[in-house]
Design an enzyme around this catalytic site. Structure first.
Site, PDB file in Angstrom:
ATOM      1  CG  HIS A 133      -0.168   0.175   2.515  1.00 39.94           C
ATOM      2  ND1 HIS A 133       0.552  -0.854   3.096  1.00 39.94           N
ATOM      3  CD2 HIS A 133       0.022   1.248   3.324  1.00 39.94           C
ATOM      4  CE1 HIS A 133       1.129  -0.427   4.202  1.00 39.94           C
ATOM      5  NE2 HIS A 133       0.834   0.861   4.372  1.00 39.94           N
ATOM      6  CG  HIS A 180       5.053   1.140   2.890  1.00 34.48           C
ATOM      7  ND1 HIS A 180       4.523   2.285   2.327  1.00 34.48           N
ATOM      8  CD2 HIS A 180       4.440   0.994   4.089  1.00 34.48           C
ATOM      9  CE1 HIS A 180       3.633   2.798   3.158  1.00 34.48           C
ATOM     10  NE2 HIS A 180       3.550   2.037   4.234  1.00 34.48           N
TER      11      HIS A 180
HETATM   12 FE   FE2 Z   1       1.935   2.126   5.645  1.00 32.52          FE
END
Ligand code: FE2
Length: 289
Positions: free
Chosen positions: A107, A265
């Site tokens: 995300h 990440h």
């Molecule tokens: Fe995050």
């Protein structure tokens, strides 16, 4: 980006940690009130490497906040409760009783906001003896690797990004209460938690295009969820290809600062018997275009 990889700095040293992205910066103590010239070099290193890491820092929440404020105003999380004596700092704590972790999927932070966070600073207070690494992915590379046909199809398409979608039919607050110790609240009524953003965005500082997808994208504007699903699945799988990523192994006192505008990440949940405590501050960003 390649042209800047060997940039010589006056005040900092950088060491890449992977081919795709990510660099450790040394020669800086973040608790100090750093001169503008040092901040400018960290900014250049961030734009060049997308995520930068600092080791062996010693930061109180207020010192971390002061460093974050050098990049702009602070972006407060609408669902999560900050630290009692420093509400701009979010303590991310996972203990052996938590069934899942915070941020354990690909995300980009708070993509459901109309103006998502420009950057996130995460500081490691207590890390497991092993595990709890974070993966990052370079979304410029993800975009560049698409075919011309796919780039053409995506141009002009927007994703519908939802921050408080029910999880398996359970509202977010109840779901979090059952699975993690971190406290979640209903966002204030005037805070927007669903936003539409282009699937390909242009970075306001580098001018480069990047793919802009993540777990908050639930369907595509003007399409049904069924029509959207295979496209989103392809983009999400593609955006996390190993050759676009780096992996950071935390130590106590490490700080990561990443650019949410061109990265994703994923926090790895692989330390079931241990505790991990991190302090997070997010810096306000602009509406993607
Ligand atoms: Fe995050």
């Amino acid at each position: 980006m390649d042209g800047m990889r060997n940039t010589q700095y006056q005040h900092i040293q950088t060491q890449r940690i992977a081919g795709a992205m990510g660099a450790e910066i040394s020669g800086v103590d973040l608790f100090q009130d750093l001169p503008d010239a040092v901040i400018d070099e960290i900014r250049a290193a961030l734009l060049d490497n997308l995520v930068v890491f600092f080791r062996d820092q010693s930061l109180t929440p207020h010192q971390q906040l002061a460093f974050a404020r050098r990049w702009g105003e602070i972006h407060l999380h609408p669902f999560m409760v900050g630290m009692p004596d420093c509400p701009e700092v979010l303590e991310i704590r996972k203990t052996p009783s938590d069934k899942r972790n915070f941020g354990g999927n690909w995300h980009t932070d708070q993509m459901f906001s109309p103006a998502p966070a420009m950057g996130t600073m995460l500081y490691a207070v207590q890390v497991p003896s092993v595990g709890g690494d974070t993966l990052f992915s370079n979304q410029y590379l993800a975009y560049d690797a698409l075919s011309d046909g796919m780039k053409k199809m995506l141009s002009g398409l927007r994703g519908v990004c939802v921050g408080d979608k029910k999880k398996g039919g359970i509202p977010r607050v109840a779901y979090n209460a059952a699975t993690i110790a971190m406290k979640t609240v209903e966002p204030p009524k005037d805070v927007q938690t669903t936003s539409m953003h282009p699937l390909v965005r242009t970075h306001p500082e580098t001018g480069r295009k990047s793919l802009y997808v993540g777990n908050h994208v639930h369907w595509l504007e003007g399409m049904t969820e069924e029509e959207s699903a295979p496209i989103i699945k392809f983009l999400r799988d593609h955006s996390a290809r190993p050759e676009f990523t780096c992996r950071f192994r935390w130590r106590n006192g490490s700080l990561a600062f990443w650019d949410n505008r061109c990265t994703q990440h994923n926090a790895i949940n692989d330390y079931p018997a241990e505790t991990r405590v991190m302090h997070r501050v997010t810096v306000r960003g602009d509406a993607p275009f």
